[in-house]
Design a protein around this motif. Structure first.
Motif, PDB file in Angstrom:
ATOM      1  N   ASN A   1       0.872  -1.159   0.000  1.00  0.00           N
ATOM      2  CA  ASN A   1       0.000   0.000   0.000  1.00  0.00           C
ATOM      3  C   ASN A   1       0.918   1.220   0.000  1.00  0.00           C
ATOM      4  OD1 ASN A   1      -2.387  -1.570   0.287  1.00  0.00           O
ATOM      5  ND2 ASN A   1      -1.943  -1.766   2.470  1.00  0.00           N
TER       6      ASN A   1
ATOM      7  N   PHE B   1       1.550   5.558  -0.149  1.00  0.00           N
ATOM      8  CA  PHE B   1       0.981   6.822   0.301  1.00  0.00           C
ATOM      9  C   PHE B   1       1.934   7.971  -0.022  1.00  0.00           C
ATOM     10  CE2 PHE B   1      -2.024   4.558   3.031  1.00  0.00           C
ATOM     11  CZ  PHE B   1      -1.344   3.382   3.318  1.00  0.00           C
TER      12      PHE B   1
ATOM     13  N   TYR C   1       2.342  11.839   1.678  1.00  0.00           N
ATOM     14  CA  TYR C   1       1.928  12.782   2.707  1.00  0.00           C
ATOM     15  C   TYR C   1       2.606  14.123   2.447  1.00  0.00           C
ATOM     16  CZ  TYR C   1      -0.019   9.056   5.632  1.00  0.00           C
ATOM     17  OH  TYR C   1      -0.772   8.022   6.123  1.00  0.00           O
TER      18      TYR C   1
ATOM     19  N   PHE D   1      -4.039   1.415  -3.065  1.00  0.00           N
ATOM     20  CA  PHE D   1      -4.157   0.070  -2.497  1.00  0.00           C
ATOM     21  C   PHE D   1      -4.187  -0.972  -3.598  1.00  0.00           C
ATOM     22  CE2 PHE D   1      -4.098   1.805   1.360  1.00  0.00           C
ATOM     23  CZ  PHE D   1      -5.260   2.061   2.069  1.00  0.00           C
TER      24      PHE D   1
ATOM     25  N   ASN E   1       3.431   0.600   3.067  1.00  0.00           N
ATOM     26  CA  ASN E   1       3.006  -0.397   4.036  1.00  0.00           C
ATOM     27  C   ASN E   1       2.860  -1.708   3.278  1.00  0.00           C
ATOM     28  OD1 ASN E   1       0.337  -1.880   4.966  1.00  0.00           O
ATOM     29  ND2 ASN E   1       1.315  -1.039   6.771  1.00  0.00           N
TER      30      ASN E   1
ATOM     31  N   THR F   1       0.300  -6.377   8.317  1.00  0.00           N
ATOM     32  CA  THR F   1       1.492  -5.660   8.781  1.00  0.00           C
ATOM     33  C   THR F   1       1.096  -4.274   9.265  1.00  0.00           C
ATOM     34  OG1 THR F   1       2.010  -4.698   6.634  1.00  0.00           O
ATOM     35  CG2 THR F   1       2.945  -6.859   7.108  1.00  0.00           C
ATOM     36  N   TYR F   2       1.802  -3.816  10.249  1.00  0.00           N
ATOM     37  CA  TYR F   2       1.464  -2.557  10.881  1.00  0.00           C
ATOM     38  C   TYR F   2       2.477  -1.455  10.592  1.00  0.00           C
ATOM     39  CZ  TYR F   2      -1.636  -5.492  13.647  1.00  0.00           C
ATOM     40  OH  TYR F   2      -2.604  -6.368  14.038  1.00  0.00           O
TER      41      TYR F   2
ATOM     42  N   TYR G   1       4.676   1.241   8.767  1.00  0.00           N
ATOM     43  CA  TYR G   1       4.702   2.164   7.637  1.00  0.00           C
ATOM     44  C   TYR G   1       6.110   2.725   7.565  1.00  0.00           C
ATOM     45  CZ  TYR G   1      -0.413   2.080   8.016  1.00  0.00           C
ATOM     46  OH  TYR G   1      -1.731   1.689   8.076  1.00  0.00           O
TER      47      TYR G   1
ATOM     48  N   SER H   1      -4.226   4.583  13.137  1.00  0.00           N
ATOM     49  CA  SER H   1      -4.817   4.039  11.916  1.00  0.00           C
ATOM     50  C   SER H   1      -5.947   3.095  12.266  1.00  0.00           C
ATOM     51  CB  SER H   1      -3.773   3.325  11.055  1.00  0.00           C
ATOM     52  OG  SER H   1      -3.358   2.120  11.663  1.00  0.00           O
TER      53      SER H   1
ATOM     54  N   SER I   1      -6.654  -2.453  12.002  1.00  0.00           N
ATOM     55  CA  SER I   1      -5.297  -2.916  12.266  1.00  0.00           C
ATOM     56  C   SER I   1      -4.740  -3.825  11.195  1.00  0.00           C
ATOM     57  CB  SER I   1      -5.299  -3.696  13.579  1.00  0.00           C
ATOM     58  OG  SER I   1      -6.088  -3.055  14.525  1.00  0.00           O
ATOM     59  N   GLY I   2      -3.548  -3.453  10.735  1.00  0.00           N
ATOM     60  CA  GLY I   2      -2.851  -4.323   9.808  1.00  0.00           C
ATOM     61  C   GLY I   2      -3.389  -4.293   8.395  1.00  0.00           C
ATOM     62  N   MET I   3      -4.340  -3.445   8.098  1.00  0.00           N
ATOM     63  CA  MET I   3      -4.895  -3.407   6.750  1.00  0.00           C
ATOM     64  C   MET I   3      -4.262  -2.327   5.895  1.00  0.00           C
ATOM     65  SD  MET I   3      -6.847  -5.876   6.527  1.00  0.00           S
ATOM     66  CE  MET I   3      -7.644  -5.547   4.962  1.00  0.00           C
ATOM     67  N   GLY I   4      -3.305  -1.616   6.465  1.00  0.00           N
ATOM     68  CA  GLY I   4      -2.577  -0.645   5.670  1.00  0.00           C
ATOM     69  C   GLY I   4      -3.351   0.607   5.333  1.00  0.00           C
ATOM     70  N   LEU I   5      -4.339   0.938   6.120  1.00  0.00           N
ATOM     71  CA  LEU I   5      -5.076   2.173   5.866  1.00  0.00           C
ATOM     72  C   LEU I   5      -4.236   3.366   6.316  1.00  0.00           C
ATOM     73  CD1 LEU I   5      -8.673   1.046   6.802  1.00  0.00           C
ATOM     74  CD2 LEU I   5      -7.653   1.334   4.553  1.00  0.00           C
ATOM     75  N   PRO I   6      -4.558   4.563   5.826  1.00  0.00           N
ATOM     76  CA  PRO I   6      -3.677   5.711   6.081  1.00  0.00           C
ATOM     77  C   PRO I   6      -3.503   6.026   7.557  1.00  0.00           C
ATOM     78  CG  PRO I   6      -5.232   6.218   4.334  1.00  0.00           C
ATOM     79  CD  PRO I   6      -5.662   4.908   4.920  1.00  0.00           C
TER      80      PRO I   6
END
Lengths: 114, 114
Positions: A32, A34, A36, A51, A94, A99-100, A102, B94, B97-102
């Motif tokens: 994923n 990004f 910023y 994504f 990410n 996975t957590y 970044y 975020s 958890s662990g889904m790679g969201l911003p």
């Protein structure tokens, strides 16, 4: 180890010039991605994200980025910059589901001259 | 409504002191992070908590200890402060958890150790 490279450390442009900032990452699996932006003295704000799906993603303030999987790249573009775009820009990666972490690039400082 | 809030915004202290930075998010996110941004703007992850459980603990001196009393709060305590600890510390959160969201960032705490 996973890493993110931003090759342009400092960029100076005149207003109305076109912008392209490079971002390359080292991880070969699903990612994923990004971008910023950090305006002077402020926190990081999300410009856009990728994504899956269309590799050309559009973000806020006229920014867009293109994901090129074969080149491990996610370059940021804007056709015509404004003085208010003066800021630090960060690419982040990410590794996706489960996975957590970044990982951020070292940032590109953009200065737009009025 | 501030989504991710940190206090204090500025912290000036002497070497050897102990200090804490607090972070709270009202976004209902599961995961919270501490990042350190050095003078060259490089962002490095320090810690992450998911639902009060420590999930990322990077190579950070033992003088740094995070604490998460609940999933909306993540505090950072620093013992025996050193000159090299001077930096801007960003809290982030975020969703999913662990889904790679911003990541959503707080406004940062500028720590100066003299």
């Amino acid at each position: 180890a996973q890493s993110v490279s931003q090759h342009n450390h400092h960029v100076i442009l005149s207003e109305a010039a076109s912008l392209e900032l490079g971002c390359n990452y080292s991880y070969g699996g699903t990612v994923n991605l990004f971008w910023y932006v950090q305006y002077p003295g402020q926190h990081l704000q999300l410009l856009l994200k990728y994504f899956s799906g269309d590799p050309l993603v559009k973000g806020i303030k006229g920014f867009e980025a293109e994901f090129i999987k074969s080149k491990f790249s996610f370059n940021l573009r804007k056709p015509s910059v404004q003085w208010s775009d003066t800021a630090e820009y960060f690419c982040a990666v990410n590794q996706g589901s489960g996975t957590y972490k970044y990982i951020f690039g070292t940032g590109t400082r953009l200065k737009v001259l009025a | 409504d501030t989504a991710v809030s940190q206090t204090p915004k500025y912290l000036v202290t002497q070497m050897g002191n102990d200090k804490s930075i607090k972070c709270e998010q009202n976004l209902g996110h599961d995961t919270m992070y501490w990042y350190k941004q050095d003078s060259k703007k490089f962002l490095k992850i320090m810690f992450s908590y998911n639902n009060k459980e420590l999930i990322i603990n990077e190579t950070v001196p033992n003088r740094f200890s995070p604490k998460s009393p609940d999933k909306a709060h993540l505090n950072l305590h620093i013992n025996s402060l050193e000159l090299g600890d001077s930096a801007v510390y960003f809290c982030a959160s975020s969703q999913a958890s662990g889904m790679g969201l911003p990541l959503h960032f707080g406004n940062g705490t500028r720590l100066t150790v003299t």
